[in-house]
Each structure stands twice: as structure tokens, then as C-alpha cells.
Design an enzyme around this catalytic site. Structure first.
Site, PDB file in Angstrom:
ATOM      1  N   ASP A 115       0.877  -1.160   0.000  1.00  0.00           N
ATOM      2  CA  ASP A 115       0.000   0.000   0.000  1.00  0.00           C
ATOM      3  C   ASP A 115       0.928   1.226   0.000  1.00  0.00           C
ATOM      4  O   ASP A 115       2.103   1.097   0.368  1.00  0.00           O
ATOM      5  CB  ASP A 115      -0.847  -0.085   1.277  1.00  0.00           C
ATOM      6  CG  ASP A 115      -1.509   1.211   1.638  1.00  0.00           C
ATOM      7  OD1 ASP A 115      -2.215   1.763   0.798  1.00  0.00           O
ATOM      8  OD2 ASP A 115      -1.308   1.684   2.782  1.00  0.00           O
ATOM      9  N   ASP A 153       0.166   5.197   0.864  1.00  0.00           N
ATOM     10  CA  ASP A 153       0.123   6.176   1.943  1.00  0.00           C
ATOM     11  C   ASP A 153       0.099   5.466   3.301  1.00  0.00           C
ATOM     12  O   ASP A 153      -0.707   4.559   3.525  1.00  0.00           O
ATOM     13  CB  ASP A 153      -1.099   7.093   1.791  1.00  0.00           C
ATOM     14  CG  ASP A 153      -0.872   8.411   2.511  1.00  0.00           C
ATOM     15  OD1 ASP A 153      -0.064   9.215   2.022  1.00  0.00           O
ATOM     16  OD2 ASP A 153      -1.459   8.611   3.592  1.00  0.00           O
ATOM     17  N   ASN A 195      -5.641   5.584  -3.797  1.00  0.00           N
ATOM     18  CA  ASN A 195      -5.689   6.995  -4.172  1.00  0.00           C
ATOM     19  C   ASN A 195      -5.969   7.113  -5.670  1.00  0.00           C
ATOM     20  O   ASN A 195      -5.161   6.701  -6.496  1.00  0.00           O
ATOM     21  CB  ASN A 195      -4.374   7.669  -3.805  1.00  0.00           C
ATOM     22  CG  ASN A 195      -4.487   9.174  -3.890  1.00  0.00           C
ATOM     23  OD1 ASN A 195      -5.177   9.698  -4.756  1.00  0.00           O
ATOM     24  ND2 ASN A 195      -3.829   9.873  -2.997  1.00  0.00           N
TER      25      ASN A 195
HETATM   26  N1  PLP Z   1      -7.487   8.481  -1.631  1.00  0.00           N
HETATM   27  C1  PLP Z   1      -7.036   9.715  -1.348  1.00  0.00           C
HETATM   28  C2  PLP Z   1      -7.724  10.880  -1.957  1.00  0.00           C
HETATM   29  C3  PLP Z   1      -5.947   9.896  -0.495  1.00  0.00           C
HETATM   30  O1  PLP Z   1      -5.511  11.139  -0.213  1.00  0.00           O
HETATM   31  C4  PLP Z   1      -5.331   8.754   0.079  1.00  0.00           C
HETATM   32  C5  PLP Z   1      -4.187   8.887   0.965  1.00  0.00           C
HETATM   33  O2  PLP Z   1      -3.545   9.904   1.076  1.00  0.00           O
HETATM   34  C6  PLP Z   1      -5.821   7.492  -0.245  1.00  0.00           C
HETATM   35  C7  PLP Z   1      -6.896   7.391  -1.096  1.00  0.00           C
HETATM   36  C8  PLP Z   1      -5.252   6.230   0.331  1.00  0.00           C
HETATM   37  O3  PLP Z   1      -4.132   5.818  -0.362  1.00  0.00           O
HETATM   38  P1  PLP Z   1      -3.433   4.435   0.002  1.00  0.00           P
HETATM   39  O4  PLP Z   1      -4.338   3.323  -0.457  1.00  0.00           O
HETATM   40  O5  PLP Z   1      -2.130   4.503  -0.764  1.00  0.00           O
HETATM   41  O6  PLP Z   1      -3.210   4.431   1.474  1.00  0.00           O
HETATM   42 CA    CA Z   2      -2.666   3.332   3.284  1.00  0.00          CA
END
Ligand code: PLP
Ligand code: CA
Length: 304
Positions: free
Chosen positions: A27, A29, A62
Site C-alpha cells: 500500500d 500512503d 488513491n
Molecule cells: N485516496 C485519497 C484521496 C488519499 O488522499 C489517500 C491517501 O492519502 C488514499 C486514497 C489512500 O491511499 P493508500 O491506499 O495509498 O493508502
Molecule cells: Ca494506506
């Protein structure tokens, strides 16, 4: 006592696990970076795995950027050996779903950022042009006649009119209802949060009385995209590393992968232990097999 999972691992146990697996799903973030800051040591972990011949892919919910932007972001943050083919975002997978699975026979009405629309255009999916007069209302705007899907994702320019139009399109039972992901919210620095795609999807689910098909984690579809592009990936050889129990750990369980929670993001180990100790067995799919403080804990395993 009979409880499985949540095993905090270190040193030799991490080394054994990294040797045993040959496919790593990260993953982004909360695992690889926080917004624009790389997690300390993450770039070295990724390049060390790649140099050892492991397959590494990134699985992010994201939906706001096309994949090329991720290649640039990885590079900017010091991950210099990540390529386009390693990136699976909910926007890219939504485009694949519309193009290859449902072969959408008309236009798509998108609630989402420009990056999502660009990803769809790259896949040749026709999207309804948004050129609304800011003062227009649902009474005086035109609805496109051939909308066959509504796709909802994170939209930082959401308006009431967009929700109203989407609700109108969804009255047609032949119009598909898709969501890039169902994330409820995202942490920002300074204790603030951002409402996620899931909060917008919920609004439309109430308005339409329908349930959206979710493309992103925890749905299995993203893993299907990965398996079709990396022939012969064996779930038993995979490790899914994430920071959120309800998306990443559930995604791993849904796809038959071993899961690892890293504590640099949203979920805490106590929440995982609560799910583990819960009488409700459906909660057990949210329990990670392994827990580390940070993926930087992998680094000693790469030293001779
Ligand atoms: N969607 C948005 C708009 C985000 O800002 C984030 C994290 O910053 C995510 C989804 C989640 O991302 P990930 O699946 O990489 O944790
Ligand atoms: Ca994440």
C-alpha cells in the site's frame, strides 16, 4: 490461545519471511510515504527487494492521479527504480474494469479529480464533459442521453450539482454504479482529515437506493489486475503490506495473501487485537498475520 495473527516480528523472523515470499504488494500512503514525505528507509527496502529479484507492486486506493504521476512521485521521493508496470491505483483499475470487464457501451459520468478522468481517457473510455456554469441548477442543465456508468471517487471540486446529476443517471437501472474505493477518510498532517471517496459514495447510495460496486481495496479486483499482468502469481507466495485493517488487511485476506500491518499509518495494533479477540468471525479477516513498527524493520534482513 488459539488466536491467530497479529504476530509482531523482528530480526530473523523478518528475514525468513522475506526469503519465503517472492511477491510483495505495498500500500502507499502510511507504508511508503506520508503525503509528500517518504517513510525513512522505505526507498532502500524497495530497491533491496527488487535487487534480490523479488516482484514488487504498489496497490493504492488513491484515485486522484494517473499512473505516470506516481512514477514521478516515486522518483521525486527517492524511489528511483519503480516503473509504471508496478503501479496499481484505484483509478487505473477502474479504467480497466470499465474497458475490459463491463466494456461500457456509452459514456461515463465521473465524480472525481482530473487525474481520474485522464486515466479513463488513456484507456479510451468516453467521459461526459463537465462544463457547467457555476450558477446552473439541476433544473436547467442538460443530461447526456447515453450515460452507462457513474464512477465516484475522491473529488476536491465536488458540487451539489454533480451529486444531483449522478443521482439522476442512477435512476436508470442499466446505468452501472461504480466507486473507485470506499475509504471513509484520510489523515492529514496536524491532526486534520480529508473525507474519502467512501463518504461521497455513501451520499449517492442514499440518494439512489443502490449499492456501488467497489473497485479498490478491499475488493479482489485489484489483485485480478495484478495477476493478469504478472502471469502465474501465486497468492501463497505474496505478502500484502498495509497500514489500514479495513482496506489492506481485508484485501489481503479476500485474495488469499499473507498480510502485514505496519504501524506507520492509520491502524493501531490494539485495533487489530480487538478484531482478533472478537467473537464475530468476519472480523478475523481484518487481522494481520504479521505486524512491524515500520517497513524499515526489513533493512537488517538485507545485510550479509
Ligand atoms: N485516496 C485519497 C484521496 C488519499 O488522499 C489517500 C491517501 O492519502 C488514499 C486514497 C489512500 O491511499 P493508500 O491506499 O495509498 O493508502
Ligand atoms: Ca494506506
Amino acid at each position: 490461545f488459539g488466536f491467530k495473527g497479529c504476530q509482531k516480528i523482528r530480526g530473523p523472523q523478518i528475514r525468513n519471511l522475506l526469503e519465503a515470499k517472492d511477491f510483495f504488494l505495498f500500500d502507499c500512503d502510511g507504508v511508503i510515504w506520508h503525503g509528500e514525505n517518504a517513510i525513512t528507509g522505505a526507498a532502500k527496502v524497495v530497491s533491496s527487494l527488487i535487487r534480490r529479484g523479488k516482484n514488487v507492486v504498489f496497490v493504492t486506493n488513491n484515485c486522484t492521479r494517473p499512473r505516470e504521476n506516481y512514477v514521478h512521485k516515486f522518483y521525486r521521493l527517492g524511489f528511483t527504480d519503480v516503473m509504471l508496470e508496478q503501479i496499481f491505483s484505484s483509478s487505473y483499475c477502474s479504467a480497466l474494469y470499465l474497458r475490459d470487464v463491463v466494456k461500457v457501451p456509452g459514456q461515463v459520468f465521473v465524480i472525481g479529480c482530473d487525474g481520474l478522468r485522464r486515466e479513463l481517457q488513456e484507456a479510451g473510455i468516453p467521459c461526459v464533459e463537465e462544463a457547467d456554469d457555476p450558477d446552473a441548477t439541476i433544473y436547467d442543465c442538460a443530461l447526456a442521453p447515453d450515460v452507462k456508468a457513474v464512477l465516484v471517487g475522491h473529488d476536491d471540486k465536488l458540487t451539489f450539482l454533480k451529486l444531483a446529476k449522478a443521482s439522476c443517471y442512477l435512476k436508470d437501472p442499466e446505468c452501472l454504479f461504480l466507486a473507485t474505493d470506499n475509504d471513509p477518510w484520510h489523515p492529514l498532517s496536524g491532526g486534520r482529515i480529508l473525507p474519502g471517496s467512501g463518504s461521497l459514495t455513501a451520499a449517492l447510495e442514499v440518494a439512489s437506493g443502490r449499492k456501488a460496486t467497489v473497485i479498490g481495496k478491499p475488493s479482489r479486483f485489484m489483485f485480478e489486475c495484478i495477476s493478469s499482468q504478472f502471469r502465474g502469481v501465486d497468492p501463497a507466495q505474496c505478502l500484502m503490506v498495509g497500514d489500514r485493517l479495513e482496506t489492506d488487511m481485508l484485501f489481503g485476506s479476500n485474495c488469499g495473501l499473507d498480510t502485514m500491518l505496519t504501524l506507520t499509518g492509520v491502524s493501531q495494533i490494539e485495533e487489530a487485537q480487538e478484531y482478533r479477540n472478537s467473537d464475530q468471525t468476519t472480523n478475523h479477516s481484518l487481522v494481520p498475520d504479521y505486524v512491524v513498527d515500520t517497513i524499515a524493520d526489513f533493512l537488517p534482513a538485507f545485510e550479509e
